[in-house]
Design a protein around this motif. Structure first.
Motif, PDB file in Angstrom:
ATOM      1  N   TRP A  28       0.833  -1.212   0.000  1.00 48.33           N
ATOM      2  CA  TRP A  28       0.000   0.000   0.000  1.00 48.33           C
ATOM      3  C   TRP A  28       0.866   1.259   0.000  1.00 48.33           C
ATOM      4  CZ3 TRP A  28      -3.965  -2.693  -1.121  1.00 48.33           C
ATOM      5  CH2 TRP A  28      -4.200  -3.909  -0.483  1.00 48.33           C
ATOM      6  N   PRO A  29       0.723   2.112  -1.013  1.00 50.85           N
ATOM      7  CA  PRO A  29       1.571   3.312  -1.092  1.00 50.85           C
ATOM      8  C   PRO A  29       1.393   4.251   0.103  1.00 50.85           C
ATOM      9  CG  PRO A  29       0.395   2.947  -3.163  1.00 50.85           C
ATOM     10  CD  PRO A  29      -0.194   2.000  -2.168  1.00 50.85           C
ATOM     11  N   LEU A  30       2.504   4.874   0.470  1.00 49.02           N
ATOM     12  CA  LEU A  30       2.504   5.820   1.586  1.00 49.02           C
ATOM     13  C   LEU A  30       2.960   7.192   1.083  1.00 49.02           C
ATOM     14  CD1 LEU A  30       4.222   3.562   4.305  1.00 49.02           C
ATOM     15  CD2 LEU A  30       1.793   4.179   4.173  1.00 49.02           C
ATOM     16  N   PRO A  31       2.107   7.895   0.322  1.00 48.53           N
ATOM     17  CA  PRO A  31       2.554   9.183  -0.243  1.00 48.53           C
ATOM     18  C   PRO A  31       2.921  10.201   0.824  1.00 48.53           C
ATOM     19  CG  PRO A  31       0.179   8.878  -0.556  1.00 48.53           C
ATOM     20  CD  PRO A  31       0.721   7.578  -0.060  1.00 48.53           C
ATOM     21  N   LYS A  32       2.328  10.099   1.970  1.00 52.09           N
ATOM     22  CA  LYS A  32       2.667  11.032   3.056  1.00 52.09           C
ATOM     23  C   LYS A  32       3.112  10.284   4.305  1.00 52.09           C
ATOM     24  CE  LYS A  32      -0.057  14.829   1.326  1.00 52.09           C
ATOM     25  NZ  LYS A  32      -1.116  15.811   1.539  1.00 52.09           N
ATOM     26  N   GLY A  33       3.788   9.150   4.112  1.00 50.51           N
ATOM     27  CA  GLY A  33       4.355   8.419   5.244  1.00 50.51           C
ATOM     28  C   GLY A  33       3.309   7.766   6.118  1.00 50.51           C
ATOM     29  N   VAL A  34       3.760   7.369   7.295  1.00 49.39           N
ATOM     30  CA  VAL A  34       2.863   6.725   8.266  1.00 49.39           C
ATOM     31  C   VAL A  34       3.467   6.935   9.649  1.00 49.39           C
ATOM     32  CG1 VAL A  34       3.997   4.445   8.111  1.00 49.39           C
ATOM     33  CG2 VAL A  34       1.567   4.563   8.738  1.00 49.39           C
ATOM     34  N   SER A  35       2.632   6.970  10.657  1.00 49.15           N
ATOM     35  CA  SER A  35       3.160   7.025  12.028  1.00 49.15           C
ATOM     36  C   SER A  35       2.937   5.673  12.686  1.00 49.15           C
ATOM     37  CB  SER A  35       2.477   8.124  12.841  1.00 49.15           C
ATOM     38  OG  SER A  35       1.129   7.782  13.119  1.00 49.15           O
ATOM     39  N   TYR A  36       3.885   5.281  13.520  1.00 45.44           N
ATOM     40  CA  TYR A  36       3.703   4.105  14.377  1.00 45.44           C
ATOM     41  C   TYR A  36       3.544   4.673  15.785  1.00 45.44           C
ATOM     42  CZ  TYR A  36       6.077   2.221  10.267  1.00 45.44           C
ATOM     43  OH  TYR A  36       6.449   1.929   8.978  1.00 45.44           O
ATOM     44  N   ASN A  37       2.339   4.581  16.304  1.00 45.39           N
ATOM     45  CA  ASN A  37       2.060   5.207  17.592  1.00 45.39           C
ATOM     46  C   ASN A  37       2.309   4.236  18.739  1.00 45.39           C
ATOM     47  OD1 ASN A  37       1.159   7.242  15.953  1.00 45.39           O
ATOM     48  ND2 ASN A  37      -1.005   6.938  16.393  1.00 45.39           N
ATOM     49  N   SER A  38       2.937   4.752  19.767  1.00 48.55           N
ATOM     50  CA  SER A  38       3.193   3.978  20.974  1.00 48.55           C
ATOM     51  C   SER A  38       2.952   4.936  22.133  1.00 48.55           C
ATOM     52  CB  SER A  38       4.640   3.478  20.936  1.00 48.55           C
ATOM     53  OG  SER A  38       4.988   2.887  22.155  1.00 48.55           O
ATOM     54  N   TYR A  39       2.534   4.393  23.275  1.00 49.58           N
ATOM     55  CA  TYR A  39       2.149   5.242  24.397  1.00 49.58           C
ATOM     56  C   TYR A  39       2.822   4.746  25.674  1.00 49.58           C
ATOM     57  CZ  TYR A  39      -1.390   6.397  20.918  1.00 49.58           C
ATOM     58  OH  TYR A  39      -2.018   6.770  19.745  1.00 49.58           O
ATOM     59  N   LEU A  40       3.177   5.679  26.516  1.00 48.36           N
ATOM     60  CA  LEU A  40       3.841   5.324  27.771  1.00 48.36           C
ATOM     61  C   LEU A  40       3.012   5.849  28.939  1.00 48.36           C
ATOM     62  CD1 LEU A  40       6.359   4.101  29.118  1.00 48.36           C
ATOM     63  CD2 LEU A  40       7.493   6.305  28.823  1.00 48.36           C
ATOM     64  N   ILE A  41       2.653   4.940  29.856  1.00 47.14           N
ATOM     65  CA  ILE A  41       1.891   5.325  31.049  1.00 47.14           C
ATOM     66  C   ILE A  41       2.837   5.238  32.243  1.00 47.14           C
ATOM     67  CG2 ILE A  41      -0.119   4.794  32.490  1.00 47.14           C
ATOM     68  CD1 ILE A  41      -1.234   3.216  30.049  1.00 47.14           C
ATOM     69  N   VAL A  42       2.991   6.362  32.915  1.00 48.58           N
ATOM     70  CA  VAL A  42       3.886   6.389  34.083  1.00 48.58           C
ATOM     71  C   VAL A  42       3.029   6.556  35.338  1.00 48.58           C
ATOM     72  CG1 VAL A  42       5.869   7.501  35.145  1.00 48.58           C
ATOM     73  CG2 VAL A  42       5.684   7.424  32.653  1.00 48.58           C
ATOM     74  N   ASP A  43       2.889   5.461  36.053  1.00 50.39           N
ATOM     75  CA  ASP A  43       2.085   5.454  37.289  1.00 50.39           C
ATOM     76  C   ASP A  43       2.972   4.814  38.357  1.00 50.39           C
ATOM     77  OD1 ASP A  43      -0.008   5.352  39.132  1.00 50.39           O
ATOM     78  OD2 ASP A  43      -1.484   4.759  37.652  1.00 50.39           O
ATOM     79  N   GLU A  44       2.367   4.179  39.381  1.00 51.82           N
ATOM     80  CA  GLU A  44       3.227   3.447  40.323  1.00 51.82           C
ATOM     81  C   GLU A  44       3.982   2.358  39.571  1.00 51.82           C
ATOM     82  OE1 GLU A  44       0.870   2.225  43.718  1.00 51.82           O
ATOM     83  OE2 GLU A  44       0.045   4.258  43.844  1.00 51.82           O
ATOM     84  N   LYS A  45       3.278   1.777  38.595  1.00 52.38           N
ATOM     85  CA  LYS A  45       3.937   0.888  37.628  1.00 52.38           C
ATOM     86  C   LYS A  45       3.956   1.632  36.301  1.00 52.38           C
ATOM     87  CE  LYS A  45       4.192  -2.818  40.270  1.00 52.38           C
ATOM     88  NZ  LYS A  45       5.499  -3.337  40.681  1.00 52.38           N
ATOM     89  N   SER A  46       4.981   1.415  35.506  1.00 47.51           N
ATOM     90  CA  SER A  46       4.997   2.082  34.200  1.00 47.51           C
ATOM     91  C   SER A  46       4.782   1.048  33.093  1.00 47.51           C
ATOM     92  CB  SER A  46       6.302   2.844  33.994  1.00 47.51           C
ATOM     93  OG  SER A  46       7.373   1.967  34.163  1.00 47.51           O
ATOM     94  N   VAL A  47       4.027   1.495  32.079  1.00 42.44           N
ATOM     95  CA  VAL A  47       3.602   0.577  31.020  1.00 42.44           C
ATOM     96  C   VAL A  47       3.803   1.220  29.658  1.00 42.44           C
ATOM     97  CG1 VAL A  47       1.666  -0.766  30.109  1.00 42.44           C
ATOM     98  CG2 VAL A  47       1.753  -0.231  32.528  1.00 42.44           C
ATOM     99  N   LEU A  48       4.401   0.479  28.758  1.00 44.96           N
ATOM    100  CA  LEU A  48       4.492   0.890  27.363  1.00 44.96           C
ATOM    101  C   LEU A  48       3.378   0.156  26.617  1.00 44.96           C
ATOM    102  CD1 LEU A  48       6.364   2.491  25.396  1.00 44.96           C
ATOM    103  CD2 LEU A  48       7.631   0.358  25.050  1.00 44.96           C
ATOM    104  N   VAL A  49       2.619   0.894  25.797  1.00 55.07           N
ATOM    105  CA  VAL A  49       1.534   0.251  25.046  1.00 55.07           C
ATOM    106  C   VAL A  49       1.928   0.225  23.573  1.00 55.07           C
ATOM    107  CG1 VAL A  49      -0.913   0.260  24.474  1.00 55.07           C
ATOM    108  CG2 VAL A  49      -0.159   1.096  26.707  1.00 55.07           C
ATOM    109  N   ASP A  50       2.172  -0.964  23.064  1.00 53.06           N
ATOM    110  CA  ASP A  50       2.617  -1.226  21.691  1.00 53.06           C
ATOM    111  C   ASP A  50       3.992  -0.611  21.407  1.00 53.06           C
ATOM    112  OD1 ASP A  50       0.445  -2.853  20.738  1.00 53.06           O
ATOM    113  OD2 ASP A  50      -0.797  -1.057  20.782  1.00 53.06           O
ATOM    114  N   THR A  51       4.661  -1.170  20.403  1.00 58.47           N
ATOM    115  CA  THR A  51       5.979  -0.615  20.044  1.00 58.47           C
ATOM    116  C   THR A  51       5.904  -0.071  18.614  1.00 58.47           C
ATOM    117  OG1 THR A  51       7.081  -2.607  19.113  1.00 58.47           O
ATOM    118  CG2 THR A  51       7.040  -2.391  21.521  1.00 58.47           C
ATOM    119  N   VAL A  52       7.020  -0.030  17.914  1.00 61.30           N
ATOM    120  CA  VAL A  52       7.058   0.552  16.570  1.00 61.30           C
ATOM    121  C   VAL A  52       7.838  -0.387  15.650  1.00 61.30           C
ATOM    122  CG1 VAL A  52       6.988   2.897  17.514  1.00 61.30           C
ATOM    123  CG2 VAL A  52       9.202   1.867  16.963  1.00 61.30           C
TER     124      VAL A  52
END
Ligand code: FEO
Length: 397
Positions: A28-52
């Motif tokens: 699939w062509p990417l004429p304007k690129g693509v983002s790989y979104n990942s999210y970081l939750i920093v609480d008493e425990k820290s969690v990364l949600v998905d990678t790239v």
């Protein structure tokens, strides 16, 4: 050093842009690129949600380290295993020893099979929860949206939904990360191109997932591609609902294959005749120059399709046939179609289209029109009738 993008208190965007890859999934062509979104939750425990995707690993790890600011990373949630999101998994596990990988039974199976990785897994089921201290995550299995292991993660305190590919699409995030910071019309168009080409085959499973989500309070949608929907999450959720129910708008796509321009002239004639009938949404698309993903995107949107083909080896012009074959794989129902074409010394283009379309549930509109070399006045009359019939078939009651 980049500025950290905050989604909510203690929740950050740590995704990356890819403007180097030309073809997503190598198709699939990417004429304007693509983002790989990942999210970081920093609480008493820290969690990364998905990678790239692994190609952006250095930039990605730097963002995580910077946002953690010396904190330990406790968990990595994998909502989806396709390598544009799991590609950095092994590198993250190596960089943050002791991390637990959160996924369902299928996720664990896929991680072992794809990366031969033995890690500390935290296996979840539908409805499982993970307490982070002030915040809590709840997991919802959404199989076949669009892989069997796909799930979504709901952060219950602020109502954030980490939705994986669902509600995401093509286009890098050029500064703006949130729906109120970007041209949402552009992204919605590209989200539909992502949906129709990659997820669309699984409409009934998307409906099941939406049903499951309907009981949740969703204030922000955080997908793995494209903008974060914090201002109007309902917009993209209801778009997904329409697309997965195959709801269509009034309009016609004319997809044609032409060698020397005669079939294209017929396409333009039909388009003008449709406009005479009062239609505003008309897309004339050359299958030799426009990638099929853009054509499928428009066909997903509109009710009518007219295929026009010159004859090639006594059959359909190959780029148009590719489009028709790929459309069949998507299983899109509830559309009407018309056919026209041209030939030199023996037909085949029109016949080929009709043979392909006979196998699906679409309804034929009007009489197919086939001309020798170029359309004569009597052929134009037939094309005009085809356009009138099509306009009538697609107009909303
Ligand atoms: Fe964005 Fe299914 O990967």
């Amino acid at each position: 050093m980049e500025k950290t993008v905050k989604i909510a208190e203690g929740i950050f965007y740590v995704g990356v842009n890819d403007r180097d890859t030309h073809l997503f999934e190598n198709i699939w062509p990417l004429p304007k690129g693509v983002s790989y979104n990942s999210y970081l939750i920093v609480d008493e425990k820290s969690v990364l949600v998905d990678t790239v995707k692994l190609c952006k690993i250095r930039e990605y790890l730097e963002k995580i380290r910077q946002t953690l600011n010396g904190r330990k990373l406790d968990y990595l949630v994998i909502n989806h295993m396709e390598p544009d999101h799991s590609g950095a998994l092994a590198a993250v596990a190596q960089t943050f020893p002791g991390i637990k990988i959160v996924g369902n039974k299928k996720t664990v199976e896929f991680i072992k099979a794809m990366y031969q990785l033995e890690a500390d897994f935290y296996e979840v089921k539908d409805g499982s929860e993970l307490d982070l201290g002030r915040r809590k995550l709840k997991f919802y299995l959404t199989p076949m949206v669009h892989w069997p292991e796909t799930m979504m993660t709901h952060e219950t305190t602020s109502g954030l939904l980490f939705s994986g590919d669902a509600f995401g699409g093509f286009g890098s995030l050029d500064g703006g990360v949130f729906d109120d910071e970007v041209d949402v019309n552009y992204y919605e168009h590209e989200i539909r191109r992502y949906y129709s080409n990659i997820v669309g085959k699984f409409g009934p499973m998307v409906q099941k997932a939406l049903q499951k989500l309907s009981a949740l309070e969703i204030k922000v949608v955080c997908p793995t591609h494209g903008p974060v929907w914090r201002t109007d999450p309902g917009r993209i959720i209801s778009a997904y609902d329409r697309w997965s129910r195959y709801v269509c708008e009034e309009g016609v796509v004319i997809a044609f294959g032409t060698m020397y321009g005669n079939t294209e002239k017929m396409a333009d004639f039909v388009a003008r005749a449709l406009a005479d009938e009062g239609l505003k949404n008309i897309r004339v698309m050359n299958t030799s120059t426009v990638h099929e993903s853009f054509i499928i995107n428009e066909i997903w949107r509109f009710k009518g399709v007219i295929f026009g083909s010159c004859t090639y080896n006594n059959w359909i012009y190959p780029p148009l046939e590719n489009l028709i074959i790929n459309l069949a794989h998507k299983g899109l129902p509830n559309r009407v179609f018309g056919v026209f074409g041209s030939y030199g010394w023996s037909g085949g283009g029109v016949k080929g289209i009709l043979e392909h379309l006979r196998k699906n549930s679409w309804s034929l509109v009007g009489e197919p029109v086939e001309v020798q070399f170029s359309a004569k006045p009597e052929d134009l009359e037939k094309l005009k009738r085809l356009a009138v019939d099509m306009a009538r078939a697609v107009k909303s009651e």
